[in-house]
Design a protein around this motif. Structure first.
Motif, PDB file in Angstrom:
ATOM      1  N   ARG A 111       6.320 -10.157   0.044  1.00  0.00           N
ATOM      2  CA  ARG A 111       6.752  -9.083   0.944  1.00  0.00           C
ATOM      3  C   ARG A 111       6.157  -7.735   0.582  1.00  0.00           C
ATOM      4  NH1 ARG A 111      11.662 -11.826   0.046  1.00  0.00           N
ATOM      5  NH2 ARG A 111      12.322 -10.085  -1.235  1.00  0.00           N
ATOM      6  N   THR A 112       5.702  -7.585  -0.679  1.00  0.00           N
ATOM      7  CA  THR A 112       5.098  -6.338  -1.123  1.00  0.00           C
ATOM      8  C   THR A 112       3.834  -6.652  -1.911  1.00  0.00           C
ATOM      9  OG1 THR A 112       7.265  -5.291  -1.317  1.00  0.00           O
ATOM     10  CG2 THR A 112       5.449  -4.221  -2.440  1.00  0.00           C
ATOM     11  N   ILE A 113       2.755  -5.938  -1.592  1.00  0.00           N
ATOM     12  CA  ILE A 113       1.492  -6.080  -2.319  1.00  0.00           C
ATOM     13  C   ILE A 113       1.070  -4.700  -2.779  1.00  0.00           C
ATOM     14  CG2 ILE A 113      -0.936  -6.732  -2.172  1.00  0.00           C
ATOM     15  CD1 ILE A 113      -0.072  -8.696   0.087  1.00  0.00           C
ATOM     16  N   SER A 114       0.775  -4.584  -4.075  1.00  0.00           N
ATOM     17  CA  SER A 114       0.238  -3.337  -4.618  1.00  0.00           C
ATOM     18  C   SER A 114      -1.270  -3.489  -4.718  1.00  0.00           C
ATOM     19  CB  SER A 114       0.804  -3.053  -6.005  1.00  0.00           C
ATOM     20  OG  SER A 114       2.186  -2.852  -5.925  1.00  0.00           O
ATOM     21  N   ASP A 138      -4.057  -6.915   7.151  1.00  0.00           N
ATOM     22  CA  ASP A 138      -3.743  -8.256   6.655  1.00  0.00           C
ATOM     23  C   ASP A 138      -5.007  -8.978   6.194  1.00  0.00           C
ATOM     24  OD1 ASP A 138      -1.039  -7.932   7.184  1.00  0.00           O
ATOM     25  OD2 ASP A 138      -1.122  -9.006   9.093  1.00  0.00           O
ATOM     26  N   ALA A 139      -6.063  -8.906   6.990  1.00  0.00           N
ATOM     27  CA  ALA A 139      -7.314  -9.584   6.644  1.00  0.00           C
ATOM     28  C   ALA A 139      -7.944  -8.974   5.401  1.00  0.00           C
ATOM     29  CB  ALA A 139      -8.287  -9.524   7.826  1.00  0.00           C
ATOM     30  N   LEU A 140      -7.941  -7.659   5.312  1.00  0.00           N
ATOM     31  CA  LEU A 140      -8.562  -6.992   4.175  1.00  0.00           C
ATOM     32  C   LEU A 140      -7.814  -7.267   2.879  1.00  0.00           C
ATOM     33  CD1 LEU A 140      -9.435  -3.553   5.792  1.00  0.00           C
ATOM     34  CD2 LEU A 140     -11.020  -5.416   5.242  1.00  0.00           C
ATOM     35  N   ILE A 141      -6.507  -7.096   2.895  1.00  0.00           N
ATOM     36  CA  ILE A 141      -5.728  -7.306   1.670  1.00  0.00           C
ATOM     37  C   ILE A 141      -5.748  -8.787   1.290  1.00  0.00           C
ATOM     38  CG2 ILE A 141      -3.374  -7.623   2.584  1.00  0.00           C
ATOM     39  CD1 ILE A 141      -4.281  -5.302  -0.318  1.00  0.00           C
ATOM     40  N   THR A 172      -1.587  -7.007  -6.774  1.00  0.00           N
ATOM     41  CA  THR A 172      -0.400  -7.608  -7.361  1.00  0.00           C
ATOM     42  C   THR A 172       0.600  -7.891  -6.242  1.00  0.00           C
ATOM     43  OG1 THR A 172      -0.756  -6.279  -9.355  1.00  0.00           O
ATOM     44  CG2 THR A 172       1.410  -7.328  -9.100  1.00  0.00           C
ATOM     45  N   THR A 173       0.964  -9.140  -6.094  1.00  0.00           N
ATOM     46  CA  THR A 173       1.906  -9.542  -5.049  1.00  0.00           C
ATOM     47  C   THR A 173       3.292  -9.690  -5.667  1.00  0.00           C
ATOM     48  OG1 THR A 173       0.136 -10.714  -3.909  1.00  0.00           O
ATOM     49  CG2 THR A 173       2.390 -11.276  -3.271  1.00  0.00           C
ATOM     50  N   GLY A 198      -4.264   4.251  -5.149  1.00  0.00           N
ATOM     51  CA  GLY A 198      -3.332   3.142  -5.085  1.00  0.00           C
ATOM     52  C   GLY A 198      -2.582   3.157  -3.765  1.00  0.00           C
ATOM     53  N   ALA A 199      -2.068   1.998  -3.423  1.00  0.00           N
ATOM     54  CA  ALA A 199      -1.299   1.873  -2.192  1.00  0.00           C
ATOM     55  C   ALA A 199      -0.410   0.637  -2.291  1.00  0.00           C
ATOM     56  CB  ALA A 199      -2.222   1.747  -0.985  1.00  0.00           C
ATOM     57  N   ASN A 200       0.601   0.628  -1.470  1.00  0.00           N
ATOM     58  CA  ASN A 200       1.458  -0.544  -1.323  1.00  0.00           C
ATOM     59  C   ASN A 200       1.370  -1.013   0.114  1.00  0.00           C
ATOM     60  OD1 ASN A 200       2.745  -0.685  -3.998  1.00  0.00           O
ATOM     61  ND2 ASN A 200       3.536   1.317  -3.422  1.00  0.00           N
ATOM     62  N   VAL A 201       1.423  -2.315   0.283  1.00  0.00           N
ATOM     63  CA  VAL A 201       1.474  -2.916   1.617  1.00  0.00           C
ATOM     64  C   VAL A 201       2.813  -3.621   1.712  1.00  0.00           C
ATOM     65  CG1 VAL A 201       0.425  -4.560   3.200  1.00  0.00           C
ATOM     66  CG2 VAL A 201      -1.034  -3.221   1.667  1.00  0.00           C
ATOM     67  N   TRP A 202       3.593  -3.205   2.679  1.00  0.00           N
ATOM     68  CA  TRP A 202       4.896  -3.827   2.914  1.00  0.00           C
ATOM     69  C   TRP A 202       4.759  -4.756   4.107  1.00  0.00           C
ATOM     70  CZ3 TRP A 202       8.072   1.335   2.991  1.00  0.00           C
ATOM     71  CH2 TRP A 202       8.046   1.894   1.721  1.00  0.00           C
ATOM     72  N   ASN A 203       5.128  -6.016   3.918  1.00  0.00           N
ATOM     73  CA  ASN A 203       5.095  -6.988   5.011  1.00  0.00           C
ATOM     74  C   ASN A 203       6.481  -7.052   5.630  1.00  0.00           C
ATOM     75  OD1 ASN A 203       2.355  -7.809   4.698  1.00  0.00           O
ATOM     76  ND2 ASN A 203       2.968  -8.780   2.792  1.00  0.00           N
TER      77      ASN A 203
END
Length: 92
Positions: free
Chosen positions: A41-44, A10-13, A35-36, A57-62
């Motif tokens: 809820r999703t960050i690329s 969370d802190a890094l993204i 890109t939010t 690349g990666a996705n972050v799912w909240n």
């Protein structure tokens, strides 16, 4: 005390600005894109090593249980290291 992985994520993204940014990592240029979507809820996250063909690349799912990192065809630790390095450039 060690920070929990999802809090570190969370802190890094959160340190990466929205859109495309050029950063220096280990003395080399990288293009970083955040890109939010879906109301946060999703960050690329995409990173391109400028002047070479390295890309990740990666996705972050909240989720309700915390953030989940989903790398795209690269090891999770590689994504985390690039995030750490990129985030550090914005803290300086």
């Amino acid at each position: 005390m060690t920070e929990e992985p999802d809090r570190e994520l969370d802190a890094l993204i959160g340190a990466i600005p929205e859109g495309w940014t050029r950063v220096q990592i280990a003395g080399q240029g990288w293009g970083i894109t955040r890109t939010t979507r879906a109301g946060g809820r999703t960050i690329s996250f995409d990173a391109e090593h400028l002047g070479n063909n390295e890309y990740l690349g990666a996705n972050v799912w909240n989720t309700s249980e915390g953030s989940v990192l989903r790398p795209c065809e690269v090891p999770e630790e590689k994504v985390m290291q690039i995030l750490r390095d990129a985030a550090a450039t914005f803290e300086a």
